[in-house]
Design an enzyme around this catalytic site. Structure first.
Site, mmCIF file in Angstrom:
data_model
loop_
_atom_site.group_PDB
_atom_site.id
_atom_site.type_symbol
_atom_site.label_atom_id
_atom_site.label_comp_id
_atom_site.label_asym_id
_atom_site.label_seq_id
_atom_site.Cartn_x
_atom_site.Cartn_y
_atom_site.Cartn_z
ATOM 1 N N GLY A 22 14.608 -4.438 -6.252
ATOM 2 C CA GLY A 22 14.025 -2.895 -6.224
ATOM 3 C C GLY A 22 13.146 -3.055 -4.763
ATOM 4 O O GLY A 22 13.453 -2.025 -4.132
ATOM 5 N N ALA A 23 12.273 -3.916 -4.639
ATOM 6 C CA ALA A 23 11.508 -3.958 -3.566
ATOM 7 C C ALA A 23 10.757 -5.367 -3.657
ATOM 8 O O ALA A 23 10.954 -6.133 -4.538
ATOM 9 C CB ALA A 23 10.498 -2.760 -3.708
ATOM 10 N N MET A 24 10.135 -5.606 -2.328
ATOM 11 C CA MET A 24 9.436 -6.788 -2.159
ATOM 12 C C MET A 24 8.080 -6.799 -1.547
ATOM 13 O O MET A 24 8.059 -5.782 -0.659
ATOM 14 C CB MET A 24 10.420 -7.538 -1.273
ATOM 15 N N GLU A 25 7.032 -7.326 -2.068
ATOM 16 C CA GLU A 25 5.870 -7.231 -1.772
ATOM 17 C C GLU A 25 5.195 -7.853 -0.342
ATOM 18 O O GLU A 25 4.154 -8.044 -0.281
ATOM 19 C CB GLU A 25 4.811 -7.346 -2.910
ATOM 20 N N GLU B 67 3.554 -10.946 -11.527
ATOM 21 C CA GLU B 67 4.666 -9.754 -12.257
ATOM 22 C C GLU B 67 4.026 -9.093 -13.209
ATOM 23 O O GLU B 67 4.109 -7.950 -13.235
ATOM 24 C CB GLU B 67 6.008 -10.322 -12.297
ATOM 25 N N HIS C 95 0.616 -5.633 -5.605
ATOM 26 C CA HIS C 95 0.614 -6.747 -5.416
ATOM 27 C C HIS C 95 -0.072 -7.348 -4.273
ATOM 28 O O HIS C 95 -0.513 -8.573 -4.258
ATOM 29 C CB HIS C 95 2.170 -6.930 -5.031
ATOM 30 N N HIS D 259 3.786 -0.426 -7.464
ATOM 31 C CA HIS D 259 3.920 -1.783 -8.018
ATOM 32 C C HIS D 259 3.419 -2.790 -6.748
ATOM 33 O O HIS D 259 2.875 -3.797 -6.671
ATOM 34 C CB HIS D 259 5.075 -1.987 -8.529
ATOM 35 N N GLU D 260 4.296 -2.381 -5.744
ATOM 36 C CA GLU D 260 4.608 -3.546 -4.454
ATOM 37 C C GLU D 260 3.167 -3.413 -3.911
ATOM 38 O O GLU D 260 2.568 -4.399 -3.336
ATOM 39 C CB GLU D 260 5.771 -3.202 -3.645
ATOM 40 N N GLU E 190 11.644 -14.334 -1.391
ATOM 41 C CA GLU E 190 11.351 -14.690 -2.773
ATOM 42 C C GLU E 190 12.351 -14.689 -3.660
ATOM 43 O O GLU E 190 13.450 -13.950 -3.351
ATOM 44 C CB GLU E 190 10.326 -13.500 -3.393
#
Length: 877
Positions: free
Chosen positions: A266-269, A325, A306, A302-303, A126
């Site tokens: 921070g992170a990826m879903e 988001e 998603h 959060h992730e 992403e």
């Protein structure tokens, strides 16, 4: 850099692609000296597309090895590293193609596409990283099912992961093995993920509401498995919460999380395989602060959330980024509020919004929550998209009510599952379930800027009259801004501290404690009020606006002691402190002695000792407005040194006046119980460390800070003590001894060592630049590690106002050169760091000129990325 990356992309130019990719089969062969990717793609020509229409696939720095049309027919192609153009395609609606590319993950320092982090293969796709893996229609509205086969040497890559469910694995020969994964849910390419390497694993399971058992796994470096226990607990709580609050059940047989140390975000879903910056996974009391634990809880949630708001329903194009988001930030905020104190969480959210998003809205980088154009999409992962986007969803729930909002979300999931959607799709479901016209509300997505409400009040016997005017400052792109639908929550408080009622209202829709502001000006009369009330406004921060209202200090003091709304009560005291600090700032500039109202100073002592208030709330209330908060309130011709001196003067006066109360509070919060990261325990530590910050400014403060540091039994207290020594006492022997002890203790713990860099980077004063220069030469500083760079250079530029904005401009020039060095390998990181200049026009003339010169150095550099150039050019204006 793909060749179209410097072009401006406009929302109005969107059109569907001529082709779809229905199925994607990928085979990765990960050899020690490089990687090959074999992509077998099933295309579909859309109805109405001419047979001779070329197929243009995106690439970014690719090396093409082979391209073949499967089945009968011939085609022609033109290949460059950044594009593959195919002509002479079959006339049939469906056709298959094979594309083989060659990659060098070890040399990929941009951390986009396929790269290696400490020997582990990892991907980040992403927004446009998949085109660095193979030629593709790399856009979010191309949804495809994925079948992935990974082949690698077993000795160095025993772990082979991708999206979806594992369907096969085995041995190829004595040294190689393979694994195959299938994701049955169509997804865009930005959600693709692959991980291969040698990692340890923490395993657990979760039983869904329909009775299915899901395998959970968190993969970390060997020996760090126990550091993932809190993240695993947060994951299971997130899964249960999403079922209970939104009816969303997980839809695969396995959920994997992988923690890596080199990660831009921070992170990826990624679907079923979330990849995290390890700072948001690894934690125990010896290495992580309470803030780290809270961040892990929020980002894990959060992730995971998603999976439905972003994966099952994705965005049609990157202009709709807030659709996934902002909505998901709202969901993780609500989750954390339910896990912790809702009032405290809300105050923390607003503080972050004002610190990060409000300056964005007021500066050269301002853009709508749904922007209409961009040159580099990487630069629009902003506080406006995330945090303001979340506030819009919250306002929607406030306007519609909880029950109708939930009905709208249910319809959204039912109607749009498996689709790539727009903001209009999202708002339409709420119009359908509520019967409301949300066209005016949609302006929140389409207009930039922070609305201001100017309010005056008058009371005649029985009637309170409010005049409210809303405005938004114009921008070059949006000269005329239309009135917004603003839900303003309010309360009326009587002299006894109890809520007052009114009988009727005129001038606006007033219902359920809300004034619906929909015109540029409203005169609102509330009738049937038995006494003059004290007005409590924007309760719960019901709208992301600023307020211009003259309230008597005694009214604010009254609200700070009696308002039943936690946010409004905090805001009243925060306003008192802000006004006192701005007055002190003007006195410092005039060379006059600073004095503060005793009512405000002693109110701080009352708050500290008020046992009816949560310790976490008291800690937040007693945290003075930051230097950037004060600068934002001042607005222009800012002198950061004067702000620092004014703030320090208030802190010293509060400490002196409340020495006994603060000392007793500090001592009473000492706890010998085993460490727990729960909200109550974290709140007590927060208040104790807030007291330390004040008491350290007194004559025996050095001894107290030194003792606090030496006796700390957890990282929260240790870093509070170390930070106090470094920030209050500078280069003393005690401070240096504490720094040396910390560095020795955590020499092999990267995340803890990041804190060591950050504490020194944020030590105020013009000497900070020399400290930064020395630390950049430290053996533990690595310019290609984003976490370490953010801990030092990021913390310095955003968290050290006197150091970064030193009057001679030397820090600006130094920072610009550092960004150019970073930019050579990691444009995303350099561009995000460059946003530290966003408020340069608010500085005094001398600093403005020095900042402008530094910006020009970057934009005129011979080799600068599109990412960095975009930010700098927009910042210069």
């Amino acid at each position: 850099m793909h060749e179209n990356s410097s072009q401006v992309v406009r929302l109005e130019d969107y059109r569907p692609s001529d082709f779809l990719i229905l199925q994607t089969r990928l085979t990765f062969r990960l050899a020690p000296d490089g990687a090959t990717v074999r992509a077998e793609l099933m295309f579909e020509r859309r109805d109405g597309v001419e047979a001779d229409t070329p197929l243009i696939l995106d690439g970014d720095g690719l090396t093409l090895k082979r391209v073949e049309l499967k089945g009968a027919g011939k085609m022609a192609y033109e290949a460059s590293p950044d594009q593959l153009v195919l002509t002479g395609l079959p006339h049939e609606k469906h056709f298959q193609m094979l594309i083989e590319t060659e990659l060098d993950p070890d040399s990929n320092k941009a951390l986009m596409g396929l790269y290696r982090s400490n020997g582990v293969y990892c991907t980040q796709c992403e927004p446009e990283g998949f085109r660095r893996i193979t030629y593709f229609l790399d856009r979010p509205d191309i949804l495809s099912t994925y079948h992935v086969r990974i082949e690698a040497p077993k000795a160095t890559n025993p772990l082979l992961l991708s999206n979806g469910n594992r369907i096969a694995n085995g041995t190829l020969d004595n040294s190689w093995h393979f694994a195959e994964w299938h994701d049955p849910h169509p997804k865009p390419s930005y959600l693709f993920a692959l991980v291969a390497g040698d990692l340890g694993c923490l395993r657990d399971s979760f039983t869904t509401m329909s009775g299915r058992e899901v395998e959970l796994a968190i993969h970390v470096e060997h020996g760090k498995e126990k550091l993932g226990l809190y993240a695993m607990d947060a994951l299971k709580r997130s899964m249960k919460w999403d079922e209970e609050e939104f009816g969303r059940e997980y839809d695969l047989d396995i959920f994997n999380i992988v923690a890596v140390s080199d990660f831009n975000m921070g992170a990826m879903e990624n679907k079923g395989l979330n990849i995290f910056n390890d700072k948001y996974v690894l934690a125990d009391e010896a290495t992580a602060t309470d803030s780290d634990f809270a961040n892990i809880e929020a980002i894990i949630a959060h992730e995971y959330f998603h999976n439905w708001t972003g994966n099952r329903i994705t965005c049609r194009d990157w202009f709709q980024l807030c659709l996934k988001e902002g909505l998901t930030v709202y969901r993780d905020h609500e989750f954390c509020a339910d896990q912790r104190s809702r009032g405290v969480k809300r105050i923390s959210e607003v503080r972050a919004l004002r610190a990060l998003q409000f300056p964005e809205d007021q500066g050269p980088l301002a853009h709508p929550v749904r922007p209409r154009r961009y040159r580099e999409i990487n630069n629009f992962y902003t506080a406006t998209i995330y945090e303001k986007g979340s506030e819009i969803v919250r306002m929607l729930r406030t306007i519609l009510g909880a029950e109708t909002f939930r009905a709208g979300m249910d319809l959204y999931f039912k109607r749009h599952d498996g689709q790539a959607c727009t903001i209009e799709d999202f708002l339409k479901v709420f119009e359908d379930v509520s019967g409301r016209d949300l066209s005016q509300f949609s302006l929140w997505y389409n207009q930039s800027g922070t609305p201001n409400l100017a309010l005056s009040e008058s009371y005649a016997p029985g009637t309170l009259t409010l005049d409210i005017e809303q405005s938004i400052s114009p921008t070059p792109a949006e000269n005329h801004k239309r009135p917004m639908h603003i839900p303003l929550a309010f309360g009326l408080i009587g002299h006894d501290g109890k809520e007052l009622d009114f009988l009727t209202a005129e001038g606006a829709v007033v219902e359920n404690g809300l004034i619906h502001l929909q015109e540029r000006h409203h005169r609102i009369s509330l009738h049937g009020i038995k006494e003059r009330p004290v007005l409590s406004l924007n309760r719960g921060f019901s709208a992301p606006v600023t307020l211009t209202i003259e309230q008597e200090p005694q009214d604010l003091i009254f609200l700070a002691g009696h308002d039943s709304d936690p946010f409004a009560r905090w805001q009243a005291f925060h306003t008192l402190l802000s006004e006192a600090l701005m007055a002190a700032y003007r006195l410092v500039l005039g060379g006059k002695q600073v004095e503060f109202q005793q009512d405000i100073v002693f109110l701080a002592g009352k708050i500290a000792t008020d046992e009816s208030l949560e310790p976490a709330y008291r800690a937040l209330a007693l945290t003075l407005p930051s230097e950037t908060d004060i600068a934002r309130d001042i607005g222009n011709d800012i002198d950061p040194d004067a702000i620092f001196n004014a703030r320090n003067a208030l802190a010293v006066q509060i400490a002196k006046a409340n020495r006994e109360a603060f000392s007793q509070t500090y001592a009473g919060l000492h706890d010998d119980a085993p460490f727990s990261p729960d909200a109550d325990s974290a709140g007590r530590r927060a208040l104790r460390n807030t007291m330390l910050g004040y008491l350290a400014r007194l004559d025996d403060g050095l001894f107290l800070a030194q003792r606090h540091t030496k006796t700390a039994t957890n990282m929260t207290d240790l870093i509070a003590g170390l930070g106090t020594l470094v920030h209050e006492y500078g280069a003393t022997t005690q401070t240096q001894a504490a720094l040396d002890d910390y560095a020795q203790r955590y020499a092999t713990t990267p995340l803890a060592l990041d804190k060591w860099f950050q504490v020194q980077a944020t030590a105020p004063g013009p000497q900070a630049l020399e400290t930064i220069s020395v630390l950049m030469k430290h053996p533990a500083f690595h310019i290609d590690n984003p976490n370490r760079v953010r801990a030092l250079l990021g913390a310095f530029s955003t968290g050290n106002q006197t150091g970064f904005h030193r009057a001679d401009g030397a820090a600006y020039a130094f920072f610009a050169q550092a960004l150019l060095a970073i930019d050579k390998d990691n444009p995303q990181l350099s561009a995000r760091l460059a946003t530290a200049f966003r408020s340069w026009r608010a500085l005094g003339p001398m600093r403005q000129e020095k900042a402008r010169q530094a910006l020009l150095v970057m934009v005129e550099a011979s080799a600068v990325s599109v990412d960095l150039r975009d930010i700098v050019e927009r910042t210069i204006g």
